[in-house]
Motif scaffolding. Structure first.
Motif, mmCIF file in Angstrom:
data_model
loop_
_atom_site.group_PDB
_atom_site.id
_atom_site.type_symbol
_atom_site.label_atom_id
_atom_site.label_comp_id
_atom_site.label_asym_id
_atom_site.label_seq_id
_atom_site.Cartn_x
_atom_site.Cartn_y
_atom_site.Cartn_z
ATOM 1 N N THR A 138 0.822 -1.203 0.000
ATOM 2 C CA THR A 138 0.000 0.000 0.000
ATOM 3 C C THR A 138 0.860 1.259 0.000
ATOM 4 O O THR A 138 1.695 1.464 0.872
ATOM 5 C CB THR A 138 -0.927 0.020 1.225
ATOM 6 N N GLY A 139 0.663 2.097 -1.009
ATOM 7 C CA GLY A 139 1.397 3.353 -1.103
ATOM 8 C C GLY A 139 2.764 3.203 -1.724
ATOM 9 O O GLY A 139 3.439 4.202 -1.969
ATOM 10 N N THR A 140 3.185 1.959 -1.974
ATOM 11 C CA THR A 140 4.490 1.732 -2.582
ATOM 12 C C THR A 140 4.305 1.144 -3.980
ATOM 13 O O THR A 140 4.604 1.788 -4.976
ATOM 14 C CB THR A 140 5.341 0.782 -1.713
ATOM 15 N N LEU A 141 3.792 -0.089 -4.038
ATOM 16 C CA LEU A 141 3.447 -0.676 -5.333
ATOM 17 C C LEU A 141 2.134 -0.118 -5.850
ATOM 18 O O LEU A 141 1.929 0.021 -7.055
ATOM 19 C CB LEU A 141 3.334 -2.199 -5.218
ATOM 20 N N THR A 142 1.239 0.208 -4.928
ATOM 21 C CA THR A 142 -0.087 0.700 -5.316
ATOM 22 C C THR A 142 -0.231 2.179 -4.992
ATOM 23 O O THR A 142 0.598 2.760 -4.286
ATOM 24 C CB THR A 142 -1.194 -0.088 -4.588
ATOM 25 N N VAL A 143 -1.300 2.763 -5.508
ATOM 26 C CA VAL A 143 -1.533 4.201 -5.295
ATOM 27 C C VAL A 143 -1.714 4.504 -3.818
ATOM 28 O O VAL A 143 -1.309 5.554 -3.319
ATOM 29 C CB VAL A 143 -2.769 4.658 -6.100
ATOM 30 N N GLY A 144 -2.322 3.559 -3.080
ATOM 31 C CA GLY A 144 -2.511 3.743 -1.644
ATOM 32 C C GLY A 144 -3.833 4.362 -1.281
ATOM 33 O O GLY A 144 -4.115 4.615 -0.117
ATOM 34 N N THR A 145 -4.669 4.628 -2.281
ATOM 35 C CA THR A 145 -6.006 5.189 -2.011
ATOM 36 C C THR A 145 -7.053 4.287 -2.670
ATOM 37 O O THR A 145 -7.514 4.564 -3.777
ATOM 38 C CB THR A 145 -6.127 6.619 -2.560
ATOM 39 N N PRO A 146 -7.423 3.194 -1.998
ATOM 40 C CA PRO A 146 -8.394 2.261 -2.573
ATOM 41 C C PRO A 146 -9.779 2.888 -2.669
ATOM 42 O O PRO A 146 -10.103 3.834 -1.951
ATOM 43 C CB PRO A 146 -8.373 1.095 -1.582
ATOM 44 N N THR A 147 -10.578 2.333 -3.561
ATOM 45 C CA THR A 147 -11.961 2.794 -3.714
ATOM 46 C C THR A 147 -12.903 1.599 -3.545
ATOM 47 O O THR A 147 -12.565 0.460 -3.868
ATOM 48 C CB THR A 147 -12.185 3.417 -5.107
ATOM 49 N N VAL A 148 -14.104 1.883 -3.046
ATOM 50 C CA VAL A 148 -15.099 0.831 -2.827
ATOM 51 C C VAL A 148 -15.669 0.394 -4.169
ATOM 52 O O VAL A 148 -16.105 1.220 -4.978
ATOM 53 C CB VAL A 148 -16.233 1.329 -1.904
ATOM 54 N N THR A 149 -15.676 -0.933 -4.397
ATOM 55 C CA THR A 149 -16.216 -1.476 -5.645
ATOM 56 C C THR A 149 -17.501 -2.273 -5.442
ATOM 57 O O THR A 149 -18.358 -2.318 -6.330
ATOM 58 C CB THR A 149 -15.172 -2.390 -6.328
ATOM 59 N N ASP A 150 -17.616 -2.925 -4.280
ATOM 60 C CA ASP A 150 -18.797 -3.767 -4.026
ATOM 61 C C ASP A 150 -19.195 -3.673 -2.555
ATOM 62 O O ASP A 150 -18.335 -3.643 -1.672
ATOM 63 C CB ASP A 150 -18.500 -5.237 -4.347
ATOM 64 N N ILE A 151 -20.524 -3.653 -2.294
ATOM 65 C CA ILE A 151 -21.055 -3.734 -0.933
ATOM 66 C C ILE A 151 -22.209 -4.737 -0.919
ATOM 67 O O ILE A 151 -23.131 -4.634 -1.734
ATOM 68 C CB ILE A 151 -21.552 -2.369 -0.413
ATOM 69 N N ILE A 152 -22.127 -5.700 -0.024
ATOM 70 C CA ILE A 152 -23.214 -6.676 0.136
ATOM 71 C C ILE A 152 -23.685 -6.617 1.584
ATOM 72 O O ILE A 152 -22.882 -6.781 2.515
ATOM 73 C CB ILE A 152 -22.745 -8.101 -0.207
ATOM 74 N N VAL A 153 -24.972 -6.351 1.795
ATOM 75 C CA VAL A 153 -25.548 -6.206 3.133
ATOM 76 C C VAL A 153 -26.489 -7.377 3.406
ATOM 77 O O VAL A 153 -27.185 -7.862 2.500
ATOM 78 C CB VAL A 153 -26.308 -4.864 3.261
ATOM 79 N N ARG A 154 -26.488 -7.851 4.655
ATOM 80 C CA ARG A 154 -27.358 -8.953 5.045
ATOM 81 C C ARG A 154 -28.823 -8.616 4.718
ATOM 82 O O ARG A 154 -29.251 -7.466 4.875
ATOM 83 C CB ARG A 154 -27.191 -9.241 6.539
ATOM 84 N N GLU A 155 -29.572 -9.602 4.298
ATOM 85 C CA GLU A 155 -30.916 -9.380 3.773
ATOM 86 C C GLU A 155 -31.863 -8.697 4.755
ATOM 87 O O GLU A 155 -32.755 -7.940 4.351
ATOM 88 C CB GLU A 155 -31.527 -10.717 3.327
ATOM 89 N N ASP A 156 -31.693 -8.945 6.063
ATOM 90 C CA ASP A 156 -32.640 -8.369 7.026
ATOM 91 C C ASP A 156 -32.294 -6.939 7.434
ATOM 92 O O ASP A 156 -32.972 -6.350 8.277
ATOM 93 C CB ASP A 156 -32.692 -9.248 8.292
ATOM 94 N N LEU A 157 -31.244 -6.372 6.856
ATOM 95 C CA LEU A 157 -30.803 -5.021 7.227
ATOM 96 C C LEU A 157 -31.064 -4.025 6.107
ATOM 97 O O LEU A 157 -31.083 -4.383 4.931
ATOM 98 C CB LEU A 157 -29.305 -5.032 7.563
ATOM 99 N N ASN A 158 -31.235 -2.764 6.520
ATOM 100 C CA ASN A 158 -31.371 -1.681 5.556
ATOM 101 C C ASN A 158 -29.968 -1.288 5.067
ATOM 102 O O ASN A 158 -29.083 -0.998 5.869
ATOM 103 C CB ASN A 158 -32.069 -0.487 6.208
ATOM 104 N N GLU A 159 -29.782 -1.300 3.765
ATOM 105 C CA GLU A 159 -28.438 -1.059 3.203
ATOM 106 C C GLU A 159 -27.902 0.316 3.573
ATOM 107 O O GLU A 159 -26.748 0.455 3.995
ATOM 108 C CB GLU A 159 -28.479 -1.209 1.678
#
Length: 632
Positions: free
Chosen positions: A333-354
């Motif tokens: 992180t920050g050396t080989l990569t840019v070091g600022t990741p971005t969110v690509t996927d979110i999965i929320v449990r079915e009984d919860l409000n996302e």
């Protein structure tokens, strides 16, 4: 009047700077006059002139030699030259003795010039520091004041084209900043309100107002100057060995000269004048001047070259060690990569409000400083999801966060932290598929089990791919150390071109991995951010900090890259390898010349003037060869 005084002061400074060269040239001119006098039969006048040439040309080196002998209680090459000149005059070889002094003084002046050439990089840096600044106070017009009078908290106005006088944070305005003096990077950087700027850099186009955040003595620019000055004064192991060797070698030469004053007369039938003369020639040609000058000019020039290109070495020892690296371990992180990741996927449990679940997760992560946490917070802001107050957290380094409010408790982090089996089974094993895509997956767990999964991806730097390729071409293996799971690590390593990697690596275990590499590869480098990786950086043969323009990195590691560009490491290693090659050339050449001149003297085919030219000429050549390090 002021202009005249300034010109006079400059003239005096120039004379002081070149006094050795002036004395050498004057000595040579007087020697020529003395030779003409001697040719015309004016023997007494010629001897007086020769003595004057001895004093004018030899005073500086004789003084240096005597003081050094008294201080270090060891003999040196300057004393050998003085003794040779005196010995030549005793047996009537005034011209040869004067020529010896002249060429020795001339080579000394050229050596001083060559050594100062590398130090001029520091002078050039220091000249980049402004002496005056525009101070802003309230509604009053900006006042031009000396930089030395500024203090932390002052507001400073910087106009287009002006150098920034102090480290600070932009309060007003936007501009492009030339940070080449800090990072070695020629491309300007756009800075806006809230961003930091550094003393010595240039404001190119916009007018900005900054809040001074550091005193002048603690600016990043001043720390760089101090660091390079310290590096130039620190001697490498090779230089230390040569200097220790010099004292022993000089004693050996004096012993050999002492024997040659008598033995050739009795064993080879030489007359006393020839015997004494050849002993004086031996005194000159056997002196280790070129050998002593084989390392230091090249090392100083290499350090200056690095500083000019945004690579700071903390001493010649680290510069030497770089050339011997067999493996380079790099943080991800920050050396080989840019070091600022971005969110690509979110999965929320079915009984919860996302939306509510993301709000809770972002509220927890907003209290952490990890790049993954910041990515989640930025995602929530982008989706216009407000965070919740009143959630308390506990950081568990290397694993994740514990959090709780009045009603619930949460765990946020790696699968092993929240429960590997539960994490694996969540959402039909979605985490495995996401990890195979090179994404980093974290989980949030509540009292009922896994509540959510978030996948993020950090992109590999383009320059990192190039750097890994360059390092491999130099014969250096690259290994990646990361806290990510094995699948994510394998994907990132493949994208970067790295063959070796260690996944799920905790900060405290990096030291153990470096120790293991040291046993296998002997010379191992470690690249990190200079803060979290400090123990591993200290354990490696050479610790390299990716500075990114931060002064924190200056306090850690052996080598600092002022810009987060991994390709600079390949440049530094090439610089080190070239320096080692030049040093070896210098040492072999100087030893070969000494041996050749000694043999030539013994078979009486070289006289004192040619011996002096060969000896001092070789010294000048090794110095000039070392100065090739100013360019790669």
């Amino acid at each position: 009047m002021n202009t005249s005084n300034r010109e006079n002061n400059n003239l005096i400074e120039n004379i002081k700077e070149h006094k050795e060269l002036i004395a050498a040239l004057l000595s040579g001119f007087i020697t020529l006059l003395a030779w003409r006098m001697e040719s015309n039969g004016l023997i007494t006048a010629a001897i007086i002139a020769y003595l004057s040439a001895f004093v004018i040309g030899g005073y500086a080196k004789a003084k240096e030699g005597f003081l050094d002998t008294i201080e270090n209680k060891t003999l040196n090459v300057e004393l050998l030259m003085v003794l040779a000149a005196i010995g030549s005059s005793i047996i009537g070889y005034w011209t040869e003795g004067a020529i010896l002094i002249f060429i020795f003084a001339l080579s000394g002046a050229l050596e001083s010039y060559a050594m100062n050439k590398s130090h001029r990089e520091i002078s050039a840096l220091m000249n980049l520091q402004p002496e005056e600044a525009w101070l802003v106070r309230g509604t009053f017009e900006p006042m031009k004041v000396p930089v030395s009078t500024l203090k932390v908290g002052d507001h400073l106005l910087i106009k287009p084209g002006e150098r920034i006088p102090a480290d600070g944070q932009i309060l007003k305005g936007t501009s492009s900043i030339d940070e080449s003096a800090i990072s070695g990077e020629s491309m300007p950087v756009t800075k806006q309100v809230g961003e930091h700027v550094y003393a010595g850099t240039v404001n190119l186009n916009g007018t900005i107002t900054i809040n001074m955040t550091k005193p002048n003595s603690e600016t990043l620019f001043q720390k760089i100057i101090n660091l390079v000055q310290s590096a130039q004064s620190e001697k490498s192991p090779s230089q230390q060995f040569i200097e220790r060797f010099e004292g022993t070698y000089v004693k050996f030469v004096l012993l050999a000269v002492g024997l040659m004053l008598f033995l050739p007369h009795y064993l080879l039938g030489w007359d006393w004048t020839t015997t004494f003369y050849r002993a004086m020639v031996l005194l000159v040609v056997a002196s280790p001047c070129a050998l002593v000058a084989s390392i230091m000019p090249a090392t100083l020039a290499a350090i200056s070259n690095g500083a000019r290109n945004g690579i700071l070495f903390k001493g010649g020892v680290h510069l030497e060690q770089l050339s011997a690296l067999n493996l380079l371990a790099v943080d991800k992180t920050g050396t080989l990569t840019v070091g600022t990741p971005t969110v690509t996927d979110i999965i929320v449990r079915e009984d919860l409000n996302e939306k509510d679940t993301i709000a809770t997760l972002a509220s927890i992560e907003s209290q952490a400083n990890h790049p993954l946490a910041q990515a989640i917070v930025n995602y929530a802001k982008k989706e216009k999801i407000n965070t919740i107050q009143g959630i308390e957290i506990e950081d568990v380094p290397g694993w994740g966060l514990k959090a709780h409010d009045q009603n619930h408790s949460y765990l946020v982090g790696k699968p092993e932290f929240v429960g590997k089996l539960e994490a694996t089974n969540f959402a039909n094993n979605a985490a495995e598929k996401l990890a195979e895509e090179g994404k980093t997956v974290i989980f949030m767990k509540d009292e009922r089990g896994i509540a959510a999964l978030v996948a993020m991806k950090d992109t590999v730097r383009d320059e990192a791919k190039v750097a890994v390729k360059l390092l491999k071409e130099l014969g250096i293996e690259v290994a990646m150390l990361t806290g990510d799971n094995e699948k994510t690590a394998r994907t990132i390593a493949s994208e970067a071109g790295v063959n070796k990697f260690i996944a799920e690596c905790l900060p405290e275990t990096k030291v153990n991995h470096i120790k293991n590499y040291l046993q296998t590869y002997r010379n191992v480098g470690m690249v990190g951010d200079g803060i979290n990786d400090a123990p591993a950086l200290a354990t490696a043969s050479v610790g390299i900090a990716m500075g990114g323009g931060t002064d924190v990195a200056l306090e850690t590691a052996d080598v600092v890259l002022m810009k987060n560009d991994l390709s600079k490491i390949a440049y530094a290693i090439r610089l080190s390898k070239k320096m080692q090659k030049i040093v070896k050339q210098n040492i072999l050449f100087s030893i070969a010349v000494i041996c050749l001149l000694i043999i030539s003297n013994f078979i009486q085919v070289v006289d004192l003037p040619f011996g002096v030219i060969g000896h001092e000429g070789s010294t000048i050549l090794v110095i000039l060869n070392g100065l090739r390090m100013l360019k790669l």
